[in-house]
Scaffold this motif. Structure first.
Motif, mmCIF file in Angstrom:
data_model
loop_
_atom_site.group_PDB
_atom_site.id
_atom_site.type_symbol
_atom_site.label_atom_id
_atom_site.label_comp_id
_atom_site.label_asym_id
_atom_site.label_seq_id
_atom_site.Cartn_x
_atom_site.Cartn_y
_atom_site.Cartn_z
ATOM 1 N N MET A 451 15.294 49.577 13.035
ATOM 2 C CA MET A 451 16.687 49.188 12.819
ATOM 3 C C MET A 451 17.275 49.904 11.610
ATOM 4 O O MET A 451 16.581 50.168 10.619
ATOM 5 C CB MET A 451 16.793 47.679 12.610
ATOM 6 N N GLY A 452 18.569 50.203 11.688
ATOM 7 C CA GLY A 452 19.261 50.872 10.596
ATOM 8 C C GLY A 452 19.788 49.892 9.565
ATOM 9 O O GLY A 452 19.536 48.682 9.616
ATOM 10 N N GLU A 453 20.550 50.407 8.613
ATOM 11 C CA GLU A 453 21.084 49.590 7.523
ATOM 12 C C GLU A 453 22.322 48.817 7.970
ATOM 13 O O GLU A 453 23.103 49.280 8.796
ATOM 14 C CB GLU A 453 21.463 50.475 6.328
ATOM 15 N N ARG A 454 22.484 47.653 7.384
ATOM 16 C CA ARG A 454 23.690 46.865 7.590
ATOM 17 C C ARG A 454 24.864 47.503 6.861
ATOM 18 O O ARG A 454 24.713 48.134 5.815
ATOM 19 C CB ARG A 454 23.487 45.443 7.053
ATOM 20 N N LEU A 455 26.059 47.308 7.398
ATOM 21 C CA LEU A 455 27.287 47.717 6.713
ATOM 22 C C LEU A 455 27.817 46.600 5.820
ATOM 23 O O LEU A 455 28.519 46.850 4.845
ATOM 24 C CB LEU A 455 28.372 48.066 7.738
ATOM 25 N N THR A 456 27.470 45.360 6.183
ATOM 26 C CA THR A 456 28.067 44.207 5.507
ATOM 27 C C THR A 456 27.013 43.389 4.779
ATOM 28 O O THR A 456 25.803 43.593 4.941
ATOM 29 C CB THR A 456 28.790 43.310 6.530
ATOM 30 N N ARG A 457 27.496 42.432 4.003
ATOM 31 C CA ARG A 457 26.603 41.608 3.192
ATOM 32 C C ARG A 457 25.900 40.570 4.049
ATOM 33 O O ARG A 457 26.487 39.983 4.952
ATOM 34 C CB ARG A 457 27.397 40.906 2.083
#
Length: 470
Positions: A451-457
């Motif tokens: 899985m990639g990185e989240r954009l949000t908190r």
């Protein structure tokens, strides 16, 4: 690459793999190119071949032929033919990318390595028109992964989404994560412009719009579940309540109790029931404000319902019932809607404990069985498949499997999700945090991804162990 493996196919759909010498080993899920000298075929390893050892003879492997590779590297599924002897080599990034493009995979969620190199892992937005199941034990990255998927759906679709969020993990999908660059900040702003809101318990510290319900607009069966009225066991009270609803002047519970008590007889008994159940003290009654169901219907976009922070655990359950009943009542509108349920074992268990929980499960079972033709789709996330009602689990056509150690759970997943290759499912206990097996209609082929990185908190996180400093 030195030739180490050859293959043959008698039907153009499956193939047998044979090792011909030492070299890099193949893994379940790897994509390979089988070249018989005239045509090349893209295929996926299902069970890798094993070399001979001092204890066992060599074992052939198996694979699935995806299609003949065209000049544009796109594999053509309709153009497959048997082949007698083909050299096998790992597929390159261009082959993987061409396959994803051909299958309409458009939502980037991480990275995919399944041959000689890797590409961005992409899933099909159109594939979410089926029910989906995401599972992984604690610490596998399940909640984070669900956030990645929701962000991409927010960015790239106009789906109406309703997220039932028991731990406030997704209430900040409108806030860029710390360290986000300008482009990422703009992408989050784009999501917000397309409609996002988080509702919470009345009086919540974050100042979110309250999550409310309106008792008198609920279907009769749902009202009975809130009041714990059985139409047979409590037939007199049940009958009295639905007679009173047409004559009582107020639609607010506290005022209803006063009116009922003043009428005496069966009405007074109903008033006692409402008081004994503590419904008078509930904070979720809408009065002159919007209910959560009304907000979802009027606003569209994405609505996160933060189910935490209520004084009485039955209150968020009652709001949930009101929401799912409203979605089902208006199913003929055919508004494409994804109902996301995190920690789904809380709302969809095999054996609900009380009438209110049973009413929620009953409606979710019906949505699972019939909702797809009305554009009502489920996305369930949980730690264990055995804790989900079987009539819901078996209706899911998409699987996201993260680390899972339980042999019983893996066995159940292998039975329910037969389209997920057994050897890929069996690798689950060895996944590191963030790794996942994706299988079903929303992926081009069963895929092991990171899985990639989240954009949000992230809205919630684990509590760390306090380390003493001596």
């Amino acid at each position: 690459m030195t030739e180490t493996c050859r293959a043959r196919s008698t039907d153009g759909r499956t193939m047998t793999l044979f090792l011909t010498g030492p070299g890099p080993s193949l893994l379940p899920g790897d994509l390979v190119v089988a070249d018989d000298g005239e045509e090349s075929y893209l295929a996926q390893v299902v069970q890798p071949p094993l070399p001979a050892s001092t204890l066992e003879p060599a074992r052939p492997g198996t694979g699935s032929v995806i299609g003949r590779i065209g000049a544009d590297l796109v594999p053509h599924r309709s153009d497959r033919a048997p082949f007698a002897d083909a050299a096998v080599s790992p597929a390159g990034p261009d082959h993987l990318g061409a396959l994803l493009d051909a299958r309409g995979a458009d939502l980037p969620i991480g990275t995919w390595s399944a041959g000689d190199g890797g590409v961005a892992a992409r899933v099909r937005a159109a594939g979410f028109n089926r029910h989906s199941f995401l599972c992984g034990q604690s610490g596998s990255g399940k909640t984070y992964a669900l956030g990645v998927v929701l962000e991409q759906l927010l960015l790239h679709t106009d789906l109406r989404m309703v997220v039932l969020d028991p731990n406030a993990d997704f209430v900040r999908l409108d806030q860029p994560r710390e360290g986000a660059d300008a482009a990422q900040v703009e992408r989050v702003a784009h999501m917000v412009r397309h409609g996002f809101r988080a509702l919470g318990a009345p009086g919540n510290e974050a100042g979110r719009e309250p999550m409310l319900l309106r008792l008198m607009t609920m279907p009769r069966r749902a009202q009975a579940a809130v009041l714990q009225l059985d139409p047979i066991l409590n037939r007199e009270e049940y009958h009295s309540f639905h007679q009173l609803t047409s004559t009582i002047r107020s639609s607010e519970v506290a005022e209803m109790v006063v009116e009922m008590a003043a009428q005496g007889g069966g009405a007074a008994a109903l008033a006692q029931r409402l008081e004994n159940l503590g419904l008078v003290d509930w904070e979720v009654w809408a009065r002159d404000r919007r209910s959560a169901a009304e907000t979802i219907a009027e606003e569209g976009g994405t609505t996160v319902l933060d189910l935490s922070g209520f004084r009485d655990p039955r209150e968020p359950l009652a709001v949930t019932l009101d929401v799912v009943e409203h979605l089902w009542t208006h199913k003929e509108d055919r508004t494409p809607t994804l109902l996301v349920i995190d920690e789904a074992h809380n709302l969809c268990p095999p054996d609900p404990e009380d009438p209110l929980a049973a009413a929620v499960v009953r409606r979710l079972v019906q949505i699972a069985a019939e909702g797809r033709k009305y554009g009502l789709w489920l996305l369930l996330s949980t730690q264990r498949p055995s804790k989900i009602h079987p009539q819901v689990l078996t209706q899911c056509d998409n699987l996201v499997l993260m680390r899972m150690n339980s042999p019983a759970d893996l066995g159940e997943l292998g039975t329910v999700f037969g389209f997920a290759p057994a050897d890929m499912v069996a690798a689950s206990p060895e996944f590191v945090q963030g790794e996942a097996l994706l299988a079903g209609g929303f992926v081009a082929v069963p895929s092991l991804i990171r899985m990639g990185e989240r954009l949000t908190r992230e809205g919630g996180s684990d509590v760390p162990v306090p380390i003493a400093r001596r």
